[in-house]
Motif scaffolding. Structure first.
Motif, PDB file in Angstrom:
ATOM      1  N   GLU A  45       1.455   2.438  -3.437  1.00  0.00           N
ATOM      2  CA  GLU A  45       0.295   3.115  -4.030  1.00  0.00           C
ATOM      3  C   GLU A  45       0.201   4.540  -3.477  1.00  0.00           C
ATOM      4  O   GLU A  45      -0.068   5.490  -4.203  1.00  0.00           O
ATOM      5  CB  GLU A  45      -0.978   2.338  -3.706  1.00  0.00           C
ATOM      6  CG  GLU A  45      -2.219   2.945  -4.304  1.00  0.00           C
ATOM      7  CD  GLU A  45      -3.418   2.039  -4.149  1.00  0.00           C
ATOM      8  OE1 GLU A  45      -4.012   2.034  -3.047  1.00  0.00           O
ATOM      9  OE2 GLU A  45      -3.780   1.337  -5.113  1.00  0.00           O
ATOM     10  N   MET A  46       0.453   4.667  -2.183  1.00  0.00           N
ATOM     11  CA  MET A  46       0.416   5.983  -1.544  1.00  0.00           C
ATOM     12  C   MET A  46       1.431   6.917  -2.205  1.00  0.00           C
ATOM     13  O   MET A  46       1.119   8.082  -2.476  1.00  0.00           O
ATOM     14  CB  MET A  46       0.738   5.800  -0.055  1.00  0.00           C
ATOM     15  CG  MET A  46       0.454   7.005   0.790  1.00  0.00           C
ATOM     16  SD  MET A  46      -1.316   7.341   0.896  1.00  0.00           S
ATOM     17  CE  MET A  46      -1.266   9.098   0.666  1.00  0.00           C
ATOM     18  N   ARG A  48      13.213   4.947  -4.327  1.00  0.00           N
ATOM     19  CA  ARG A  48      13.189   5.532  -2.993  1.00  0.00           C
ATOM     20  C   ARG A  48      12.249   4.793  -2.054  1.00  0.00           C
ATOM     21  O   ARG A  48      12.425   4.799  -0.849  1.00  0.00           O
ATOM     22  CB  ARG A  48      12.743   7.000  -3.060  1.00  0.00           C
ATOM     23  CG  ARG A  48      13.691   7.894  -3.797  1.00  0.00           C
ATOM     24  CD  ARG A  48      14.830   8.327  -2.873  1.00  0.00           C
ATOM     25  NE  ARG A  48      15.527   9.475  -3.441  1.00  0.00           N
ATOM     26  CZ  ARG A  48      15.186  10.731  -3.167  1.00  0.00           C
ATOM     27  NH1 ARG A  48      14.195  10.984  -2.345  1.00  0.00           N
ATOM     28  NH2 ARG A  48      15.854  11.715  -3.713  1.00  0.00           N
ATOM     29  N   HIS A  49      11.186   4.193  -2.612  1.00  0.00           N
ATOM     30  CA  HIS A  49      10.201   3.572  -1.727  1.00  0.00           C
ATOM     31  C   HIS A  49      10.312   2.055  -1.673  1.00  0.00           C
ATOM     32  O   HIS A  49      10.429   1.478  -0.611  1.00  0.00           O
ATOM     33  CB  HIS A  49       8.781   3.988  -2.126  1.00  0.00           C
ATOM     34  CG  HIS A  49       8.454   5.391  -1.732  1.00  0.00           C
ATOM     35  ND1 HIS A  49       7.930   5.717  -0.510  1.00  0.00           N
ATOM     36  CD2 HIS A  49       8.615   6.558  -2.399  1.00  0.00           C
ATOM     37  CE1 HIS A  49       7.767   7.028  -0.432  1.00  0.00           C
ATOM     38  NE2 HIS A  49       8.175   7.564  -1.576  1.00  0.00           N
ATOM     39  N   ALA A  50      10.257   1.426  -2.854  1.00  0.00           N
ATOM     40  CA  ALA A  50      10.221  -0.039  -2.849  1.00  0.00           C
ATOM     41  C   ALA A  50      11.585  -0.639  -2.535  1.00  0.00           C
ATOM     42  O   ALA A  50      11.699  -1.557  -1.727  1.00  0.00           O
ATOM     43  CB  ALA A  50       9.710  -0.552  -4.190  1.00  0.00           C
ATOM     44  N   SER A  65       0.814  -1.226   0.000  1.00  0.00           N
ATOM     45  CA  SER A  65       0.000   0.000   0.000  1.00  0.00           C
ATOM     46  C   SER A  65       0.838   1.263   0.000  1.00  0.00           C
ATOM     47  O   SER A  65       0.419   2.266  -0.537  1.00  0.00           O
ATOM     48  CB  SER A  65      -0.848   0.139   1.241  1.00  0.00           C
ATOM     49  OG  SER A  65      -1.594  -0.826   1.550  1.00  0.00           O
ATOM     50  N   TYR A  66       1.996   1.219   0.680  1.00  0.00           N
ATOM     51  CA  TYR A  66       2.754   2.472   0.751  1.00  0.00           C
ATOM     52  C   TYR A  66       3.260   2.881  -0.628  1.00  0.00           C
ATOM     53  O   TYR A  66       3.529   4.056  -0.865  1.00  0.00           O
ATOM     54  CB  TYR A  66       3.893   2.374   1.773  1.00  0.00           C
ATOM     55  CG  TYR A  66       4.984   1.411   1.408  1.00  0.00           C
ATOM     56  CD1 TYR A  66       5.951   1.775   0.491  1.00  0.00           C
ATOM     57  CD2 TYR A  66       5.038   0.144   1.961  1.00  0.00           C
ATOM     58  CE1 TYR A  66       6.945   0.896   0.128  1.00  0.00           C
ATOM     59  CE2 TYR A  66       6.026  -0.742   1.609  1.00  0.00           C
ATOM     60  CZ  TYR A  66       6.976  -0.356   0.691  1.00  0.00           C
ATOM     61  OH  TYR A  66       7.944  -1.239   0.336  1.00  0.00           O
ATOM     62  N   LEU A  68       0.196   8.075  -5.423  1.00  0.00           N
ATOM     63  CA  LEU A  68      -0.879   9.051  -5.267  1.00  0.00           C
ATOM     64  C   LEU A  68      -0.366  10.382  -4.719  1.00  0.00           C
ATOM     65  O   LEU A  68      -1.086  11.362  -4.685  1.00  0.00           O
ATOM     66  CB  LEU A  68      -1.982   8.489  -4.372  1.00  0.00           C
ATOM     67  CG  LEU A  68      -2.707   7.288  -4.998  1.00  0.00           C
ATOM     68  CD1 LEU A  68      -3.729   6.714  -4.038  1.00  0.00           C
ATOM     69  CD2 LEU A  68      -3.376   7.670  -6.309  1.00  0.00           C
ATOM     70  N   LYS A  69       0.881  10.392  -4.251  1.00  0.00           N
ATOM     71  CA  LYS A  69       1.482  11.661  -3.859  1.00  0.00           C
ATOM     72  C   LYS A  69       2.113  12.348  -5.067  1.00  0.00           C
ATOM     73  O   LYS A  69       2.673  13.421  -4.948  1.00  0.00           O
ATOM     74  CB  LYS A  69       2.583  11.426  -2.809  1.00  0.00           C
ATOM     75  CG  LYS A  69       2.055  11.379  -1.394  1.00  0.00           C
ATOM     76  CD  LYS A  69       3.203  11.530  -0.396  1.00  0.00           C
ATOM     77  CE  LYS A  69       3.676  10.197   0.102  1.00  0.00           C
ATOM     78  NZ  LYS A  69       4.738  10.322   1.114  1.00  0.00           N
ATOM     79  N   GLY A  70       2.072  11.682  -6.223  1.00  0.00           N
ATOM     80  CA  GLY A  70       2.628  12.289  -7.431  1.00  0.00           C
ATOM     81  C   GLY A  70       4.062  11.893  -7.704  1.00  0.00           C
ATOM     82  O   GLY A  70       4.716  12.508  -8.533  1.00  0.00           O
ATOM     83  N   ALA A  71       4.560  10.866  -7.010  1.00  0.00           N
ATOM     84  CA  ALA A  71       5.938  10.431  -7.261  1.00  0.00           C
ATOM     85  C   ALA A  71       6.016   9.741  -8.619  1.00  0.00           C
ATOM     86  O   ALA A  71       5.104   9.013  -9.006  1.00  0.00           O
ATOM     87  CB  ALA A  71       6.403   9.491  -6.155  1.00  0.00           C
ATOM     88  N   PRO A 128      14.360   0.236  -0.797  1.00  0.00           N
ATOM     89  CA  PRO A 128      14.870   0.091   0.571  1.00  0.00           C
ATOM     90  C   PRO A 128      14.176  -1.053   1.328  1.00  0.00           C
ATOM     91  O   PRO A 128      14.803  -1.727   2.138  1.00  0.00           O
ATOM     92  CB  PRO A 128      14.544   1.443   1.216  1.00  0.00           C
ATOM     93  CG  PRO A 128      14.464   2.386   0.086  1.00  0.00           C
ATOM     94  CD  PRO A 128      13.912   1.609  -1.070  1.00  0.00           C
ATOM     95  N   ASN A 129      12.903  -1.274   1.037  1.00  0.00           N
ATOM     96  CA  ASN A 129      12.200  -2.350   1.718  1.00  0.00           C
ATOM     97  C   ASN A 129      12.573  -3.721   1.178  1.00  0.00           C
ATOM     98  O   ASN A 129      12.297  -4.731   1.812  1.00  0.00           O
ATOM     99  CB  ASN A 129      10.689  -2.161   1.591  1.00  0.00           C
ATOM    100  CG  ASN A 129      10.201  -1.060   2.486  1.00  0.00           C
ATOM    101  OD1 ASN A 129      10.019  -1.264   3.676  1.00  0.00           O
ATOM    102  ND2 ASN A 129      10.028   0.129   1.931  1.00  0.00           N
TER     103      ASN A 129
END
Lengths: 619, 336, 267
Positions: free
Chosen positions: B236-237, B251-253, B233-234, B240-243, B255-256
């Motif tokens: 998708e978030m 930057r998001h996927a 979900s993060y 939806l923040k325009g990234a 690192p996890n």
């Protein structure tokens, strides 16, 4: 006045496995004037989230916005190219997701994520954005507004995360905010603070918002207008009060009826013989220490009695230990201390020591209809097993009994040959009940049996339970987080908080003070089906829940200590609370006397539109 | 495999509760569990090589041996002692670097290995240096464009590559580069790395062969790890923040996905341990694996035991490092 | 089914037929020297060329495929069945039984399969029985791990809890409630194990440590003709390509069944 948001003939399709497409949103049109809040309400599969996401020009994987137009301000959203969409999302339209715990990236600090939108869109420098974030944190009543941003998501509570996500959405001053079931994942006592914070910032900033929810009572507090959806189609749109008071569409009427459950009839007389008695029960999970106590103690010193033919409701929020209680009685979790007596005979708490007859007489019905039936077995096979196992019934006779069981739970006999995957959620939950009934038990443990179901479907299952109890005379332990459900079906009620029974009594006892302070918080936190209820509440119902990992109160002391608004310094944080028996047989675990609590609670309740008085009359 | 590993519950010992779940505790736990595994592995290897087969002295001397020479050899290698004593003796030797005497070469095993191990390590290092960046790039790119033409093509390619035997890749490489084009020598037995050109000539084909399968495996596991995160979900978030897609993925996927990717790299590189056996033999590369294959052919048990332990140790080390990376990259563990 | 899946299915079926009927459709006996021309090129008389003695490669491959596929099937079935059975026992029993078995399997999985095979051959010499045993032992821990994680996932589902709360014994819970819900992924896993075993055994044969002459599997064929490599003889490359078509097509087939592309080879 021209509307800020104008949606015309929106339709969204999902691609099927065979390459075809099915419409999940059909010809939806609405408009929202600037500064107003529109609620999209419907049950699962109604398309409400899909509509909300399409306001950001976004469709989930496998879905496609197939037609219609969306105008926000001057922007035609569906005509935008990729660049235009990047510029729209997070800047002009922002989104607040259902589960903040999942929507925050666990690897990044909260501040990084809150200001990310502003940084991406260049609406502010990083420093300015951080300063603004701190302001928002304060406006959202978050504790330690300056320091909270440096934390990681797992270090703050769920209710706080949800408010942090609101800050994340508002950081760019968007023209439209989309809130997608923003409080659904929260406990009711947490929900109230979050709703209040949302309402405050929406009002202060004059934000235009779309609020998606399945819960009419929540929507009543937040929205100016309500759009009712089912199966991707618009059923009704109107001003909030019109929809609540004068629903025109039959579907809206059924939603409203289900949202306010009526009490079902009472069970056997209150002085019936005890069927199940729980005495001084302690149980938990993890490695058992030298003192015989498990590493994580989930239930502490629980006393409960279920009389033959009556229904005991056990209410608690997540982490209260209510599910563990059912599992101890079913034998799935061993008790560390205390005893469970069934008809006066001690029940072995270990599965292997129970007799088949003991198994038969106590049946457990689990919460999640999707996982409770073995997907590899047909319905007939699922129902045949307890018949063969407990009663030795096979062949023709079993087939007859299966048909009778299906009839009992109001399912067509033709379902017998199907596999669980071919059934709806409500049907699965009925089969689940039928399987328990096949054993012909004396006691059924119902663990959140309706909470995974849509309200209307859940209400029908509750009716069925009440009818079965009347016809078959079984006793029920009804476990739920939802006080209105418990109120509707139970004769006696116990309230659990953090593993302790803090309040217990008859059904009428949860209609009027005095309550244990936690029970009071729980009852006053349940939103009512009328607008203005939220505004009429006292400023602060309870102290904020501490962050996870902040540590529980020392063992022995009141578990509600951290959040209790009426705690007594020097007493509550020093001495374990006594168990008080109030007049009428109600029992609470508190240092305050019944009279003291009643005094506080009655004053508070006599505010505008007191529900409690209404309810005392009704029940 | 990654999921299965994550599910393996951490072992618990009787310690104060406040230690549990701290980084130091988890690391210590991993180390202890790795050491325990190594002991079990050494037992398995010893039982197979030193106990079950019976009389190694007889085996080494052949049918013509007299009872006296056999007895002498037994005494020399300590084979006259009971198995558990021999195991402990062997274990002690492993820990002190005294790996015994090679039956066939009649030289200390340590000495023979010391001459070969660096060459194998160099081969592995070059292969890792080439394969890891390529594989991660392929994995991340196909995850970002999952379902599109590029991803489908890469998927088909890697899916086929993981199932191709090394000797096919090696023989085709020899046919093309040594026989047809005559760019490279077919064998690497003269490990001459004096100039960069020589280095490339020596290592090109062995590394190419090893990389072929390793890259495919690693890319597939990386893709799976990143896709797993991209469906969170993060992500998708963030969208939806325009990234933009690159920001979302990197930057998001990413690192996890560090933990699972470290796991993928470790498991793929551990595949090298098997791959080098074939590759060193084909190219006549004087590494540890070809030493071991010779030892197996000659039934030189001390040598086989020592080489097997080194390879198992290398596997455990890789997995351990991946576990530690996963633990250290997790903020839930760093900031409690 | 995707095109790749259909191609995979075609080759898998073709190879199975070759393994079953190979000897009866082979144009020449397996050991017959039929051509004076060693390392002969593709020709109409010998479609896949001739080997280092002048034997017909097509016949050699048809016979060899029987070894490769037969051994690998037996070993993979042993590994998957043993792994699944032990996993069911571990997952249903739980507690220290599970802990002990898992710990042991963790240790076994850290011996790379080729190392185990080399050590076994060093200790006992190479024979068909030993090769099957070795391959089965090597790949049991992998199958166990997948099966256990599936079983543990299923075990926590409510229908299993419901069965236990009904008073069912553990064997019933394991066999009737858990097992049917892990069959499909385990079948896919079985296909992968088969591929691993083929690669392991042909690798061993390639090293001269697998199937021993006069028998020959596809790996042995590569080995015995390796001296033809510098002449560019088909006899070296053709058996290697044969193995690749078998393993790649199994992979393609599984991939199109499982519908997810995240599965990868291990070890």
């Amino acid at each position: 006045m021209s509307a800020l948001v104008e949606v015309q003939g929106l339709s969204v399709v999902v691609r099927n496995a065979d390459g075809g497409e099915t419409a999940i949103v059909k010809d939806v049109s609405f408009s929202i004037p600037k500064g107003r809040v529109l609620a999209l309400i419907g049950e699962s599969g109604s398309g409400k989230t899909t509509i909300a996401l399409s306001l950001l020009g976004y469709a989930r994987r496998g879905c496609r916005i197939a037609g219609g137009s969306i105008r926000i301000g001057e922007t035609q959203v569906l005509d935008l190219d990729d660049e235009g969409l990047y510029a729209l999302r997070g800047a002009k339209v922002s989104y607040i997701a259902q589960s903040a715990a999942a929507a925050f990236n666990p690897m990044k600090t909260i501040m990084d994520q809150v200001v990310e939108g502003a940084v991406i869109h260049g609406t502010a420098t990083r420093a300015a954005a951080e300063a603004k974030a701190v302001e928002l944190f304060a406006a959202l009543a978050l504790p330690d507004p300056k320091g909270i941003g440096a934390r990681y998501p797992h270090q703050v509570s769920g209710g706080q995360l949800q408010r942090l996500m609101a800050a994340m959405a508002l950081i760019t001053d968007p023209e439209l905010v989309v809130l997608d079931e923003p409080t659904t994942a929260l406990d009711v006592t947490t929900q109230i603070e979050v709703l209040r914070a949302f309402k405050k910032v929406v009002r202060e900033r004059g934000a235009t918002a779309v609020y998606v929810s399945h819960d009419l009572a929540v929507v009543a507090q937040m929205a100016d207008q309500i759009l009712v959806l089912s199966d991707g189609e618009m059923r009704e749109i109107g001003a909030t009060d019109d929809i609540l008071v004068r629903p025109r569409h039959a579907y809206t009427q059924s939603l409203l009826a289900a949202a306010a459950p009526q009490p079902r009839g009472e069970g056997a007389a209150k002085d019936a013989a005890a069927l199940l008695e729980i005495r001084g029960l302690v149980a938990g999970y993890g490695r058992v220490g030298a003192d015989g106590m498990p590493a994580t103690r989930v239930l502490d010193d629980i006393d409960l009695t279920i009389a033959r033919g009556r229904t005991l409701g056990v209410i608690g929020e997540s982490g209260s230990g209510k599910t563990t209680l059912a599992r101890v009685v079913a034998g799935l979790v061993p008790a560390a201390r205390g005893s469970v007596l069934f008809e006066g005979q001690p029940l072995p708490t270990n599965l292997t020591e129970r007799t088949r007859e003991q198994f038969r007489r106590i049946q457990i019905v689990f919460q999640n209809a999707d996982t409770v039936l073995n997907p590899a077995h047909s319905i007939a096979r699922i129902l045949a097993r307890p018949l063969a196992f407990y009663h030795g019934v096979r062949g023709e006779e079993a087939a007859k009994r299966i048909a009778r069981l299906l009839d009992l739970v109001k399912l067509p006999a033709t379902l017998a040959t199907r596999k669980p995957a071919e059934l709806s959620g409500g049907q699965k939950q009925r089969v689940n009940l039928a399987r328990a009934l096949a054993a012909e038990p004396d006691l059924i443990l119902c663990d959140e049996v309706t909470s995974a179901l849509d309200t209307v479907v859940g209400a029908a299952v509750l009716d069925l339970l009440a009818e079965l109890r009347r016809e078959l005379g079984v006793s029920l332990m009804f476990i739920s987080h939802d006080i209105s459900t418990v109120r509707a079906v139970c004769d006696d009620v116990a309230v659990l908080y953090s593993g302790c029974k803090v309040d217990s009594g008859r059904r009428k006892d949860i209609a009027a003070p005095p309550f244990h302070p936690y029970a009071d918080l729980l009852i006053s936190s349940v939103p009512e089906l009328r607008s203005g209820w939220l505004d009429g509440l006292p400023a602060r119902l309870a102290v904020e829940a501490p962050a996870p990992g902040a540590g529980k109160p020392p063992p022995g002391l009141c578990t509600f200590l951290d959040r209790c608004p009426v705690r007594i310094a020097g007493l509550c944080d020093q001495v374990a609370p006594p168990r008080r028996i109030l007049e009428g047989g109600k029992e609470i675990l508190c240092h305050h006397t019944g009279a003291e609590l009643e005094a506080v609670q009655v004053t508070k309740a006599s505010g505008p539109g007191s529900r409690r008085r209404d309810e005392t009359e009704r029940i | 495999m990654a999921e299965a590993r994550a599910l393996a519950s951490p072992r618990r010992f009787a310690v104060p509760a406040r230690w549990r779940g701290t980084i130091a505790w988890l690391v210590a736990n991993r180390l202890a569990s790795g050491a325990l595994t190594l002991v079990i592995v050494s037992m398995v290897i010893f039982v197979i090589t030193g106990w079950l087969p019976g009389d190694a002295a007889q085996e080494a001397l052949g049918q013509s041996a007299t009872p006296e020479t056999i007895a002498a050899l037994r005494a020399q290698y300590g084979l006259d002692k009971p198995p558990h004593i021999r195991y402990l003796h062997w274990l002690q030797g492993l820990l002190t670097g005294n790996l015994g005497q090679s039956f066939t070469a009649n030289l200390p095993v340590t000495e023979l290995i010391a001459g070969r191990l660096p060459k194998s390590l160099l081969l592995a290092a070059v292969t890792a240096a080439v394969s890891v960046p390529i594989a991660l790039t392929i994995g991340i790119l196909s995850a970002m464009w999952r379902g599109r033409a590029l991803d489908r093509a890469l998927n088909l390619a890697t899916l086929s590559m993981v199932a191709v035997p090394e000797f096919l890749v090696a023989t085709i490489a020899v046919l093309v580069f040594a026989v047809k084009l005559q760019w490279l020598p077919a064998l690497s037995n003269a490990v001459d790395v004096s100039t960069p050109a020589q280095f490339v000539r020596t290592y090109a084909m062995p590394v190419l062969t090893l990389c072929f399968v390793v890259i495919a495996q690693m890319a597939r596991m990386t893709r799976a790890a990143v896709i797993d995160q991209l469906s969170a979900s993060y992500v998708e978030m963030a969208v939806l923040k325009g990234a933009r897609p690159a920001r979302v993925a990197l930057r998001h996927a990413l690192p996890n996905a560090i933990g699972p990717i470290a796991n993928a790299v470790a498991l793929s590189l551990s595949y090298l341990l098997g791959g080098v056996v074939i590759v060193e033999t084909i190219f006549n590369y004087p590494g540890l694996a070809s030493l071991m294959v010779d030892a197996v052919t000659n039934r030189d048990m001390p040598m086989v035991q020592a080489c097997a332990m080194i390879f198992c140790f290398a596997y455990l080390l890789l997995v351990l490092i991946a576990d530690l990376v996963a633990i250290l990259s997790n903020p839930r563990l760093r900031h409690r | 089914m995707s095109l790749a899946g259909k191609i995979g299915l075609f080759f898998v079926v073709a190879w199975l037929l070759a393994a079953i009927f190979g000897p009866s459709i082979a144009p020449h006996p397996v050991g017959a020297v039929v051509s004076p021309d060693v390392f002969g090129a593709f020709s109409s008389a010998y479609p896949l060329g001739t080997d280092y003695l002048g034997r017909d490669m097509l016949s050699r491959i048809l016979y060899g495929s029987r070894f490769t596929i037969g051994l690998a099937l037996v070993a993979a079935i042993c590994a998957s069945v043993t792994g699944t059975t032990i996993a069911l026992v571990a997952a249903t029993a739980g507690g220290w039984v599970d802990e002990l078995i898992s710990r042991l399997m963790d240790a076994l999985i850290s011996i790379p399969s080729k190392m185990l095979a080399l050590v076994m051959v060093a200790a006992f010499g190479s024979s068909v029985g030993l090769l099957i045993l070795t391959a089965a032992v090597s790949y049991t821990p992998g199958a166990f791990r997948i099966a256990r994680s599936l079983a543990v996932n299923v075990r926590t589902l409510e229908y299993v809890l419901a069965a236990r709360a009904r008073g069912e014994r553990l064997p019933y819970v394991g066999v009737v409630e858990i097992l049917p819900n892990m069959v499909n992924p385990m079948l896919a896993d079985f296909g992968l194990r088969f591929v691993f075993v083929v690669l392991l055994l042909s690798g061993m044969s390639f090293l001269g440590l697998g199937v021993q002459p006069p028998d020959a599997d596809l790996g042995s064929l590569v080995r015995e003709n390796i001296s033809g490599l510098f002449e560019g003889a088909p006899a070296v490359v053709v058996p290697a390509i044969a193995i690749a078509t078998l393993t790649v097509s199994v992979n393609l087939l599984i991939d199109s069944f499982s519908g997810r592309t995240g599965r990868v080879a291990e070890n």
